[in-house]
Design an enzyme around this catalytic site. Structure first.
Site, PDB file in Angstrom:
ATOM      1  N   ARG A 113       0.873  -1.192   0.000  1.00 20.23           N
ATOM      2  CA  ARG A 113       0.000   0.000   0.000  1.00 20.23           C
ATOM      3  C   ARG A 113       0.906   1.238   0.000  1.00 20.23           C
ATOM      4  O   ARG A 113       1.875   1.298   0.742  1.00 20.23           O
ATOM      5  CB  ARG A 113      -0.938   0.006   1.213  1.00 20.23           C
ATOM      6  CG  ARG A 113      -1.948  -1.126   1.220  1.00 20.23           C
ATOM      7  CD  ARG A 113      -2.964  -0.961   2.362  1.00 20.23           C
ATOM      8  NE  ARG A 113      -3.916   0.131   2.092  1.00 20.23           N
ATOM      9  CZ  ARG A 113      -4.767   0.585   3.024  1.00 20.23           C
ATOM     10  NH1 ARG A 113      -4.762   0.091   4.258  1.00 20.23           N
ATOM     11  NH2 ARG A 113      -5.615   1.553   2.720  1.00 20.23           N
ATOM     12  N   GLN A 119     -14.708   2.303   7.862  1.00 22.73           N
ATOM     13  CA  GLN A 119     -13.888   2.039   9.041  1.00 22.73           C
ATOM     14  C   GLN A 119     -14.468   2.704  10.300  1.00 22.73           C
ATOM     15  O   GLN A 119     -14.298   2.222  11.410  1.00 22.73           O
ATOM     16  CB  GLN A 119     -12.449   2.534   8.847  1.00 22.73           C
ATOM     17  CG  GLN A 119     -11.620   1.759   7.853  1.00 22.73           C
ATOM     18  CD  GLN A 119     -11.655   2.339   6.464  1.00 22.73           C
ATOM     19  OE1 GLN A 119     -12.686   2.864   6.025  1.00 22.73           O
ATOM     20  NE2 GLN A 119     -10.558   2.242   5.741  1.00 22.73           N
ATOM     21  N   ASP A 159      -1.947   9.004   7.783  1.00 19.09           N
ATOM     22  CA  ASP A 159      -1.125   7.928   7.231  1.00 19.09           C
ATOM     23  C   ASP A 159       0.247   8.421   6.820  1.00 19.09           C
ATOM     24  O   ASP A 159       1.180   7.629   6.692  1.00 19.09           O
ATOM     25  CB  ASP A 159      -1.845   7.302   6.034  1.00 19.09           C
ATOM     26  CG  ASP A 159      -3.149   6.667   6.484  1.00 19.09           C
ATOM     27  OD1 ASP A 159      -4.129   7.410   6.677  1.00 19.09           O
ATOM     28  OD2 ASP A 159      -3.145   5.441   6.694  1.00 19.09           O
ATOM     29  N   ASN A 161      -4.677  11.618   4.966  1.00 14.70           N
ATOM     30  CA  ASN A 161      -5.523  10.767   5.787  1.00 14.70           C
ATOM     31  C   ASN A 161      -6.665  10.241   4.928  1.00 14.70           C
ATOM     32  O   ASN A 161      -6.807  10.595   3.744  1.00 14.70           O
ATOM     33  CB  ASN A 161      -6.045  11.539   7.011  1.00 14.70           C
ATOM     34  CG  ASN A 161      -6.582  10.610   8.092  1.00 14.70           C
ATOM     35  OD1 ASN A 161      -5.937   9.642   8.475  1.00 14.70           O
ATOM     36  ND2 ASN A 161      -7.786  10.900   8.554  1.00 14.70           N
TER      37      ASN A 161
HETATM   38  C1  LIG Z   1      -3.386   5.732  12.876  1.00 18.00           C
HETATM   39  S1  LIG Z   1      -3.402   5.443  11.170  1.00 18.00           S
HETATM   40  C2  LIG Z   1      -5.117   5.476  10.875  1.00 18.00           C
HETATM   41  C3  LIG Z   1      -5.441   5.873   9.473  1.00 18.00           C
HETATM   42  O1  LIG Z   1      -5.364   4.747   8.572  1.00 18.00           O
HETATM   43  C4  LIG Z   1      -6.623   4.643   7.918  1.00 18.00           C
HETATM   44  O2  LIG Z   1      -6.512   4.214   6.600  1.00 18.00           O
HETATM   45  P1  LIG Z   1      -6.777   2.649   6.235  1.00 18.00           P
HETATM   46  O3  LIG Z   1      -7.926   2.195   7.091  1.00 18.00           O
HETATM   47  O4  LIG Z   1      -7.083   2.678   4.753  1.00 18.00           O
HETATM   48  O5  LIG Z   1      -5.484   1.947   6.551  1.00 18.00           O
HETATM   49  C5  LIG Z   1      -7.190   6.033   7.995  1.00 18.00           C
HETATM   50  O6  LIG Z   1      -6.598   6.905   7.063  1.00 18.00           O
HETATM   51  C6  LIG Z   1      -6.840   6.385   9.396  1.00 18.00           C
HETATM   52  O7  LIG Z   1      -6.917   7.728   9.754  1.00 18.00           O
END
Ligand SMILES: CSC[C@H]1O[C@H](OP(=O)(O)O)[C@H](O)[C@@H]1O
Length: 369
Positions: A90, A203, A244, A254
């Protein structure tokens, strides 16, 4: 954190001492299932498919993925192959590249015979460090919540909006954006969380709501488009999100939709904070909008939605007209000018090169060299 009274981290060694266990986050909130990883390929797939997700947890999983690779074949060629495999999973979360870079520096100079042991040792250290970093973020963020509570009538509930999941499920434990909220709740400060559902992977609705519910934190799930309205009507005292990848100048990548929340917060005078460990700062970048790679994920994540059917089973449903194309940029970049402050393990910094350099002079010097 605790699930049904049992303490968990998001990643841990199996009892055999070499395989790696993770929580399958694609099954939450309806099923709590774990996956046992026994190869670097399995670790890579877990990251790609979002069985594990969240920048710090992605980094930790990649570190253990390297350990699994070294256990199988500790040759230089195998090390390079595993670094490439895991590094390609990723693109946006910088913790992935931070963890792989750290492990490369540790493992490359070693005799192959020592690499597996050292890889497992450093992966465990990365996890333990992440727990400590996130706990410290919680303490500094708690100070901000206390300051806002002090400006409100005694006992008034502090309403905090968050986007996506930046809780303990996104890290090894504690979380970033949610760590201050857990500590405030446990300290008896009345907090309530507006939880953006966070399309398309939800999420927020699936993971943040699950976490907050398990910890007893009052919260309300809202459509992604409701946050601005709530801010206009004084229903949001602060926003705390994760990230991120944050540049050395405070630009924040983010989950998609974060930028829109920052615009609404700015327009309504609502403080907009970003919580992050320094492992999520990319000191090599100064212009997030132009430099941070934005992951484009499968259109099916937009055209279909997973949910619990009447039969109690999890199903995927089409929610877009058949034949209609869908685009799925997974992140956006919030410019530093819209960020009130960065909550790090060393304190709260203005979202600027000067602000970050003051807290992390050794990193800023290294980047400038
Ligand atoms: C503390 S990192 C959390 C951050 O990661 C998430 O992305 P994903 O679920 O696609 O990995 C999201 O951007 C969160 O804020």
């Amino acid at each position: 954190m605790k699930i049904h009274g049992q303490a968990y981290r998001t990643i841990w060694l199996a009892q055999d001492g070499w395989r790696v266990c993770v929580i399958d986050q694609t099954r939450l909130p309806f099923r709590f299932e774990t996956v046992t990883l026994s190869s670097s390929e399995a670790a890579a797939e877990a990251i790609r498919s979002m069985v594990v997700r969240g920048a710090p947890l992605i980094g930790a999983t990649a570190a253990y993925g390297l350990a699994l690779a070294m256990r199988a074949d500790a040759s230089d060629a195998a090390l390079e192959a595993a670094l490439s495999l895991l590094g390609a999973t990723r693109p946006t979360a910088v913790n992935l590249h931070w963890a792989l870079g750290r492990m490369r520096r540790v493992l490359t100079p070693l005799e192959p015979g020592r690499r597996a042991e050292m890889a497992y040792s450093d992966a465990a250290l990365i996890c333990d460090e992440d727990v400590a970093l996130c706990r410290a973020i919680g303490e500094h963020g708690l100070g901000l919540i206390r300051a806002i509570a002090a400006e409100r009538p005694a006992g008034k509930t502090i309403n905090i909006l968050t986007h996506c999941n930046a809780g303990w499920l996104a890290t090894v434990d504690w979380g970033t954006a949610l760590a201050p909220i857990y500590l405030a709740h446990d300290a008896g400060i009345p907090v309530h969380v507006w939880v953006d559902e966070t399309r398309p992977r939800n999420q927020g609705a699936a993971l943040t709501a699950y976490e907050l519910g398990a910890h007893g934190v009052p919260h309300t799930v809202i459509a992604d488009n409701a946050g601005g309205h709530l801010m206009q009507h004084g229903e949001v005292d602060m926003v705390i999100v994760g990230t991120d990848r944050t540049t050395a100048t405070g630009d924040v990548a983010n989950k998609i939709g974060t930028y829109l929340k920052a615009l609404a917060a700015h327009d309504n005078g609502v403080p907009f904070y970003v919580a992050l460990p320094s492992t999520t700062i990319d000191w090599s970048m100064s212009d997030g909008l132009r430099q941070i790679p934005i992951e484009e994920r499968a259109a099916r994540e937009v055209t279909h939605l997973a949910g619990l059917g009447e039969d109690g089973e999890v199903h995927s449903f089409r929610v877009v007209a058949p034949g209609s194309p869908a685009a799925n940029p997974a992140f956006d970049v919030t410019p530093a000018r819209l960020v009130t402050g960065l909550i790090t393990e060393r304190g709260v910094a203005p979202a600027s090169a000067e602000g970050l350099a003051r807290l992390f002079p050794e990193q800023a010097r290294g980047a400038a060299a």
